[in-house]
Design a protein around this motif. Structure first.
Motif, PDB file in Angstrom:
ATOM      1  N   GLY A   1       0.882  -1.150  -0.051  1.00  0.00           N
ATOM      2  CA  GLY A   1      -0.043   0.106   0.016  1.00  0.00           C
ATOM      3  C   GLY A   1       1.111   1.253  -0.085  1.00  0.00           C
ATOM      4  N   THR A   2       0.105   2.214  -0.350  1.00  0.00           N
ATOM      5  CA  THR A   2       0.952   3.895  -0.336  1.00  0.00           C
ATOM      6  C   THR A   2       0.136   4.729   0.617  1.00  0.00           C
ATOM      7  N   GLN A   3       1.094   5.060   1.701  1.00  0.00           N
ATOM      8  CA  GLN A   3       0.586   5.990   2.733  1.00  0.00           C
ATOM      9  C   GLN A   3       1.467   7.379   2.806  1.00  0.00           C
ATOM     10  N   VAL A   4       0.530   8.441   2.573  1.00  0.00           N
ATOM     11  CA  VAL A   4       1.435   9.726   2.666  1.00  0.00           C
ATOM     12  C   VAL A   4       0.799  10.483   3.970  1.00  0.00           C
ATOM     13  N   GLU A   5       1.767  10.901   4.722  1.00  0.00           N
ATOM     14  CA  GLU A   5       1.293  11.807   5.862  1.00  0.00           C
ATOM     15  C   GLU A   5       1.895  13.175   5.614  1.00  0.00           C
ATOM     16  N   VAL A   6       1.026  14.244   5.688  1.00  0.00           N
ATOM     17  CA  VAL A   6       1.645  15.602   5.740  1.00  0.00           C
ATOM     18  C   VAL A   6       1.109  16.405   6.776  1.00  0.00           C
ATOM     19  N   LYS A   7       1.981  17.481   7.471  1.00  0.00           N
ATOM     20  CA  LYS A   7       1.914  18.205   8.465  1.00  0.00           C
ATOM     21  C   LYS A   7       2.405  19.474   8.081  1.00  0.00           C
ATOM     22  N   ALA A   8       1.570  20.473   7.699  1.00  0.00           N
ATOM     23  CA  ALA A   8       2.078  21.707   7.314  1.00  0.00           C
ATOM     24  C   ALA A   8       1.657  22.679   8.357  1.00  0.00           C
ATOM     25  N   GLY A   9       2.412  23.950   8.542  1.00  0.00           N
ATOM     26  CA  GLY A   9       1.913  24.935   9.436  1.00  0.00           C
ATOM     27  C   GLY A   9       2.574  26.226   8.781  1.00  0.00           C
ATOM     28  N   GLN A  10       2.123  27.352   9.461  1.00  0.00           N
ATOM     29  CA  GLN A  10       2.606  28.633   9.050  1.00  0.00           C
ATOM     30  C   GLN A  10       2.118  29.556  10.367  1.00  0.00           C
ATOM     31  N   PHE A  11       3.117  30.424  10.606  1.00  0.00           N
ATOM     32  CA  PHE A  11       2.660  31.446  11.826  1.00  0.00           C
ATOM     33  C   PHE A  11       3.244  32.922  11.591  1.00  0.00           C
ATOM     34  N   THR A  12       2.698  33.989  11.286  1.00  0.00           N
ATOM     35  CA  THR A  12       3.141  35.177  11.015  1.00  0.00           C
ATOM     36  C   THR A  12       2.675  36.131  12.187  1.00  0.00           C
ATOM     37  N   ASN A  29      -0.849   5.176  -9.032  1.00  0.00           N
ATOM     38  CA  ASN A  29      -0.118   3.747  -8.962  1.00  0.00           C
ATOM     39  C   ASN A  29      -0.806   3.001  -9.959  1.00  0.00           C
ATOM     40  N   THR A  30      -0.350   2.024 -10.550  1.00  0.00           N
ATOM     41  CA  THR A  30      -0.939   0.945 -11.415  1.00  0.00           C
ATOM     42  C   THR A  30      -0.359  -0.497 -10.675  1.00  0.00           C
ATOM     43  N   THR A  31      -1.336  -1.149 -10.246  1.00  0.00           N
ATOM     44  CA  THR A  31      -1.142  -2.591  -9.865  1.00  0.00           C
ATOM     45  C   THR A  31      -1.837  -3.694 -10.482  1.00  0.00           C
ATOM     46  N   ALA A  32      -0.959  -4.609 -11.001  1.00  0.00           N
ATOM     47  CA  ALA A  32      -1.893  -5.733 -11.846  1.00  0.00           C
ATOM     48  C   ALA A  32      -1.281  -7.002 -11.526  1.00  0.00           C
ATOM     49  N   ASP A  55      -4.223  -6.683  -4.530  1.00  0.00           N
ATOM     50  CA  ASP A  55      -4.794  -6.032  -3.686  1.00  0.00           C
ATOM     51  C   ASP A  55      -4.043  -4.585  -3.377  1.00  0.00           C
ATOM     52  N   THR A  56      -4.844  -3.291  -3.196  1.00  0.00           N
ATOM     53  CA  THR A  56      -4.018  -2.202  -3.045  1.00  0.00           C
ATOM     54  C   THR A  56      -4.822  -1.292  -2.027  1.00  0.00           C
ATOM     55  N   LYS A  57      -3.961  -0.530  -1.465  1.00  0.00           N
ATOM     56  CA  LYS A  57      -4.424   0.529  -0.309  1.00  0.00           C
ATOM     57  C   LYS A  57      -3.557   1.773  -0.647  1.00  0.00           C
ATOM     58  N   GLU A  58      -4.464   2.924  -0.738  1.00  0.00           N
ATOM     59  CA  GLU A  58      -3.861   4.320  -0.766  1.00  0.00           C
ATOM     60  C   GLU A  58      -4.409   5.292   0.411  1.00  0.00           C
ATOM     61  N   GLU A  59      -3.473   5.822   1.023  1.00  0.00           N
ATOM     62  CA  GLU A  59      -4.097   6.666   2.062  1.00  0.00           C
ATOM     63  C   GLU A  59      -3.214   8.034   2.096  1.00  0.00           C
ATOM     64  N   VAL A  60      -3.937   9.095   2.325  1.00  0.00           N
ATOM     65  CA  VAL A  60      -3.528  10.582   2.400  1.00  0.00           C
ATOM     66  C   VAL A  60      -4.027  11.009   3.648  1.00  0.00           C
ATOM     67  N   ASP A  61      -3.113  11.345   4.413  1.00  0.00           N
ATOM     68  CA  ASP A  61      -3.432  12.000   6.009  1.00  0.00           C
ATOM     69  C   ASP A  61      -2.904  13.463   5.856  1.00  0.00           C
ATOM     70  N   VAL A  62      -3.389  14.635   5.847  1.00  0.00           N
ATOM     71  CA  VAL A  62      -3.198  15.775   5.936  1.00  0.00           C
ATOM     72  C   VAL A  62      -3.732  16.723   7.092  1.00  0.00           C
ATOM     73  N   SER A  90      -5.716   5.833  -9.134  1.00  0.00           N
ATOM     74  CA  SER A  90      -4.991   4.743  -9.422  1.00  0.00           C
ATOM     75  C   SER A  90      -5.488   3.510 -10.125  1.00  0.00           C
ATOM     76  N   ASP A  91      -4.782   2.542 -10.650  1.00  0.00           N
ATOM     77  CA  ASP A  91      -5.452   1.438 -11.365  1.00  0.00           C
ATOM     78  C   ASP A  91      -5.128   0.340 -10.732  1.00  0.00           C
ATOM     79  N   ASN A  92      -6.112  -0.587 -10.454  1.00  0.00           N
ATOM     80  CA  ASN A  92      -6.022  -1.970  -9.762  1.00  0.00           C
ATOM     81  C   ASN A  92      -6.567  -2.986 -10.532  1.00  0.00           C
ATOM     82  N   LEU A  93      -5.710  -4.085 -11.204  1.00  0.00           N
ATOM     83  CA  LEU A  93      -6.223  -4.827 -12.128  1.00  0.00           C
ATOM     84  C   LEU A  93      -5.872  -6.516 -11.937  1.00  0.00           C
TER      85      LEU A  93
END
Length: 244
Positions: A1-12, A29-32, A55-62, A90-93
């Protein structure tokens, strides 16, 4: 699977404070898994149980946090904003094309996909004169999940199952505040799209498609072609703008 975690911030901080946080996350992604003919030569497979699965899994947490704070006896303005864009395409075949596959017991072609986007954003602009805060979240899932047989021959004394299953979830929580001594402005916008394809098919390839042709029927001999999808969007947002 693909997992992306993003934490961004700004203070002015300043008499005139302007800040922004921007994120763009993309998964493609392409998985076959497959059995196919090569150079016009048909593939032939024999086995007790034959399974072609992908079997595929994609997750994005921002998570995005932003703040702009200003204060002075003269001109005092604060503006804080955030933009988050997440897309999964993504394609899962899983397939058997133009081949002869024989199983003594069961024969399975299965494609399964789980995709999720979770976005959280907290933004505030505070000023003794005018404060503004804004946040935008754009989330898209456009996956293809496919299980198929095209042409050739499938045989099994037990069960033949061609199944495609997908689960897609988008969750957003956007909170924005603009506070100023004279004026406050705040806004939150969420655009969420799930546009997926989930298919299980039997079709003609370079030749006709046959299932259990020439095999005597038994009580255990079943054929299932099934496609299921479960999609959920859960979006929560709120903004407050006030001048005191």
């Amino acid at each position: 699977g693909t997992q992306v975690e993003v934490k961004a911030g700004q203070f002015t901080l300043g008499s005139i404070a302007i800040g922004a946080a921007v994120d763009h996350t993309s998964i493609r992604n392409t998985t076959a898994a497959f059995i196919n003919q090569a150079d016009s030569i048909q593939s032939t497979v024999y086995g007790r149980d034959v399974e072609v699965t992908s079997d595929t899994k994609e997750e994005v947490d921002v998570v995005v946090v932003g703040a702009a704070i200003s204060g002075s006896m003269g001109i005092s303005v604060s503006v804080s904003g955030s933009v988050s864009v997440s897309d999964i395409n993504s394609d899962n075949l899983a397939y058997i094309d133009d081949s002869e596959v024989t199983a003594v017991d069961t024969l399975t072609i299965a494609a399964r996909d789980i995709a999720a986007v979770n976005t959280t954003s907290y933004v505030t602009g505070v000023s003794t004169l005018a404060g503004a805060g804004g946040t935008v979240g754009v989330n898209t899932i456009q996956n293809t999940t496919e299980a198929r047989t095209a042409g050739g021959s499938l045989k099994a004394y037990g069960a033949i199952a061609i199944t495609a299953d997908s689960t897609d979830t988008i969750k957003t929580e956007l909170v924005t505040a603009g506070v100023g001594g004279l004026a406050g402005l705040a806004g939150a916008v969420a655009v969420n799209t799930i546009e997926t394809i989930t298919e299980a098919t039997v079709s003609k390839g370079t030749q006709g498609a046959w299932i259990n042709r020439g095999y005597p029927g038994t009580a255990l001999q079943t054929v299932v072609v099934s496609a299921t999808n479960d999609s959920t969007i859960d979006s929560k947002g709120g903004s407050i703008g006030t001048g005191v």
